[in-house]
Motif scaffolding. Sequence first.
Motif, mmCIF file in Angstrom:
data_model
loop_
_atom_site.group_PDB
_atom_site.id
_atom_site.type_symbol
_atom_site.label_atom_id
_atom_site.label_comp_id
_atom_site.label_asym_id
_atom_site.label_seq_id
_atom_site.Cartn_x
_atom_site.Cartn_y
_atom_site.Cartn_z
ATOM 1 N N ILE A 144 15.994 -4.172 32.556
ATOM 2 C CA ILE A 144 16.583 -5.146 33.478
ATOM 3 C C ILE A 144 15.557 -6.190 33.890
ATOM 4 C CG2 ILE A 144 17.538 -5.453 35.799
ATOM 5 C CD1 ILE A 144 18.882 -2.702 35.460
ATOM 6 N N CYS A 145 14.365 -5.740 34.284
ATOM 7 C CA CYS A 145 13.353 -6.677 34.781
ATOM 8 C C CYS A 145 12.880 -7.628 33.687
ATOM 9 C CB CYS A 145 12.186 -5.912 35.377
ATOM 10 S SG CYS A 145 12.578 -5.078 36.925
ATOM 11 N N THR A 146 12.670 -7.105 32.481
ATOM 12 C CA THR A 146 12.278 -7.978 31.373
ATOM 13 C C THR A 146 13.387 -8.971 31.069
ATOM 14 O OG1 THR A 146 10.744 -6.414 30.358
ATOM 15 C CG2 THR A 146 11.752 -8.025 28.907
ATOM 16 N N ALA A 147 14.629 -8.516 31.080
ATOM 17 C CA ALA A 147 15.755 -9.422 30.816
ATOM 18 C C ALA A 147 15.836 -10.520 31.875
ATOM 19 C CB ALA A 147 17.066 -8.649 30.755
ATOM 20 N N LEU A 148 15.591 -10.171 33.128
ATOM 21 C CA LEU A 148 15.598 -11.184 34.193
ATOM 22 C C LEU A 148 14.472 -12.191 33.998
ATOM 23 C CD1 LEU A 148 16.363 -8.892 37.247
ATOM 24 C CD2 LEU A 148 17.843 -10.715 36.380
ATOM 25 N N ARG A 202 20.028 -11.681 22.644
ATOM 26 C CA ARG A 202 19.171 -10.509 22.736
ATOM 27 C C ARG A 202 18.753 -10.221 24.170
ATOM 28 N NH1 ARG A 202 13.774 -11.857 19.181
ATOM 29 N NH2 ARG A 202 12.992 -13.678 20.294
ATOM 30 N N THR A 203 18.747 -11.246 25.022
ATOM 31 C CA THR A 203 18.464 -10.990 26.436
ATOM 32 C C THR A 203 19.634 -10.269 27.087
ATOM 33 O OG1 THR A 203 17.082 -12.989 26.512
ATOM 34 C CG2 THR A 203 17.773 -12.050 28.614
ATOM 35 N N GLU A 204 20.857 -10.664 26.755
ATOM 36 C CA GLU A 204 22.040 -9.949 27.250
ATOM 37 C C GLU A 204 22.020 -8.495 26.782
ATOM 38 O OE1 GLU A 204 25.494 -13.411 27.518
ATOM 39 O OE2 GLU A 204 25.118 -12.370 25.615
ATOM 40 N N ARG A 205 21.659 -8.288 25.537
ATOM 41 C CA ARG A 205 21.615 -6.938 24.999
ATOM 42 C C ARG A 205 20.598 -6.080 25.763
ATOM 43 N NH1 ARG A 205 21.461 -8.452 20.144
ATOM 44 N NH2 ARG A 205 19.205 -8.377 19.760
ATOM 45 N N LEU A 206 19.465 -6.662 26.070
ATOM 46 C CA LEU A 206 18.441 -5.950 26.822
ATOM 47 C C LEU A 206 18.923 -5.628 28.235
ATOM 48 C CD1 LEU A 206 15.492 -4.935 26.586
ATOM 49 C CD2 LEU A 206 14.765 -7.168 27.456
ATOM 50 N N THR A 228 22.213 -8.054 41.081
ATOM 51 C CA THR A 228 21.089 -8.667 40.376
ATOM 52 C C THR A 228 21.378 -8.770 38.883
ATOM 53 O OG1 THR A 228 19.530 -7.801 42.012
ATOM 54 C CG2 THR A 228 18.630 -8.473 39.899
ATOM 55 N N VAL A 229 21.867 -7.684 38.293
ATOM 56 C CA VAL A 229 22.199 -7.685 36.872
ATOM 57 C C VAL A 229 23.268 -8.723 36.564
ATOM 58 C CG1 VAL A 229 23.326 -6.326 35.049
ATOM 59 C CG2 VAL A 229 21.497 -5.309 36.425
ATOM 60 N N GLN A 230 24.321 -8.742 37.361
ATOM 61 C CA GLN A 230 25.431 -9.649 37.079
ATOM 62 C C GLN A 230 25.058 -11.119 37.321
ATOM 63 O OE1 GLN A 230 28.111 -8.997 35.478
ATOM 64 N NE2 GLN A 230 27.735 -6.784 35.413
ATOM 65 N N SER A 231 24.169 -11.369 38.277
ATOM 66 C CA SER A 231 23.737 -12.754 38.483
ATOM 67 C C SER A 231 22.906 -13.220 37.300
ATOM 68 C CB SER A 231 22.949 -12.889 39.789
ATOM 69 O OG SER A 231 21.748 -12.138 39.746
ATOM 70 N N GLY A 232 22.056 -12.330 36.763
ATOM 71 C CA GLY A 232 21.298 -12.687 35.569
ATOM 72 C C GLY A 232 22.200 -12.944 34.378
ATOM 73 N N LEU A 233 23.196 -12.080 34.192
ATOM 74 C CA LEU A 233 24.137 -12.272 33.078
ATOM 75 C C LEU A 233 24.932 -13.555 33.242
ATOM 76 C CD1 LEU A 233 25.445 -8.611 32.645
ATOM 77 C CD2 LEU A 233 24.009 -9.896 31.035
ATOM 78 N N ARG A 234 25.230 -13.921 34.478
ATOM 79 C CA ARG A 234 25.985 -15.170 34.708
ATOM 80 C C ARG A 234 25.143 -16.382 34.328
ATOM 81 N NH1 ARG A 234 30.310 -18.061 34.062
ATOM 82 N NH2 ARG A 234 30.554 -19.711 35.628
ATOM 83 N N ILE A 235 23.850 -16.359 34.618
ATOM 84 C CA ILE A 235 22.989 -17.466 34.216
ATOM 85 C C ILE A 235 22.952 -17.574 32.694
ATOM 86 C CG2 ILE A 235 20.590 -18.268 34.149
ATOM 87 C CD1 ILE A 235 20.299 -17.216 36.998
ATOM 88 N N LEU A 236 22.839 -16.439 32.012
ATOM 89 C CA LEU A 236 22.859 -16.453 30.546
ATOM 90 C C LEU A 236 24.184 -17.014 30.029
ATOM 91 C CD1 LEU A 236 21.215 -12.974 29.901
ATOM 92 C CD2 LEU A 236 20.185 -15.218 29.434
ATOM 93 N N GLU A 237 25.253 -16.652 30.698
ATOM 94 C CA GLU A 237 26.573 -17.177 30.314
ATOM 95 C C GLU A 237 26.623 -18.698 30.486
ATOM 96 O OE1 GLU A 237 31.272 -16.128 31.306
ATOM 97 O OE2 GLU A 237 29.698 -15.545 32.703
ATOM 98 N N GLN A 238 26.028 -19.189 31.562
ATOM 99 C CA GLN A 238 26.000 -20.630 31.778
ATOM 100 C C GLN A 238 25.201 -21.342 30.692
ATOM 101 O OE1 GLN A 238 24.520 -21.277 35.755
ATOM 102 N NE2 GLN A 238 26.543 -21.133 36.659
ATOM 103 N N ILE A 239 24.103 -20.734 30.257
ATOM 104 C CA ILE A 239 23.317 -21.336 29.175
ATOM 105 C C ILE A 239 24.156 -21.441 27.914
ATOM 106 C CG2 ILE A 239 21.315 -21.006 27.655
ATOM 107 C CD1 ILE A 239 19.896 -19.673 30.024
ATOM 108 N N ARG A 240 24.907 -20.391 27.620
ATOM 109 C CA ARG A 240 25.760 -20.424 26.427
ATOM 110 C C ARG A 240 26.854 -21.486 26.570
ATOM 111 N NH1 ARG A 240 26.779 -15.416 26.042
ATOM 112 N NH2 ARG A 240 25.543 -14.865 24.212
ATOM 113 N N LEU A 241 27.472 -21.559 27.754
ATOM 114 C CA LEU A 241 28.534 -22.542 27.978
ATOM 115 C C LEU A 241 28.011 -23.970 27.869
ATOM 116 C CD1 LEU A 241 30.412 -20.838 30.962
ATOM 117 C CD2 LEU A 241 31.246 -21.096 28.610
#
Length: 268
Positions: A144-148, A202-206, A228-241
């Motif tokens: 989680i921390c590395t992914a963040l 790969r960050t989402e996977r991690l 914390t996890v879901q906020s990080g995933l949401r930022i990744l989602e925004q990058i993809r969008l």
Amino acid sequence: MSVDHYENFPVASLLLPRRLRRPIEAIYRFARAADDIADEGEASDAERLQHLAAYRGELARMASGEPAAPAFAELATVVREWRLPVQLLGDLLDAFAQDVVKKRYADYPELLDYCRRSANPVGRLLLHLFARASETNLRRSDCICTALQLTNFWQDIAIDWQKGRVYLPQADLANFAISETQIAAGRWSTEWQALLDFQVERTERLMNQGAALVHQLPGRIGWEIRLTVQSGLRILEQIRLARGDVFRHRPVLGAGDWMRAAGRAFRM
């Protein structure tokens, strides 16, 4: 407590038990101050390293049980009362010192080694505070921390460029035919989108590899980590969008994003 430098961590929030807010604030205050030494102001590299070395000296005093300097007294008390591994704080200092002298990373494993010291100690310290530092929990926390940390890198590519840093691995830039001149110009391309899609995936996977940690943590801290996890995933989602165009569309979490993250956290 100001947490400007750790925007992906809802630090010392109301979700945390009151008894843990003081030790968590002490840890983050130490981390932020040391991070500022490495990043802020007009000091030379030699001066920055000298100041960080002084911090390391204070950690050595804590480890040996010697009285701490007044500025470190509260942290020393927290370390002693909660029996925290001082080495984890030393790992953070190693990462901050590395930021002073190292501006590029050859490949993904080298970047992960940096995250091991720059991000993972935070989660490990929290697990020690909650007496949940099992081998499995520590491994999931590291994910989680590395992914963040990686999420923050992809979010701040343009900002880091202004500091002379490129956290995108050099091997990945070469594989996707991206030069640093493109980063300097803030120029989007289909190749750039492919590169960012690759990093996001790969960050989402991690992140998802570590997500099961939330079911091992009691009460409110479990909800804190869910958010914390879901906020990080949401930022990744925004990058993809944004098709990877973090130059013109740097992802940030607004009220709607936090509500979305909270809803997803509830369903974890």
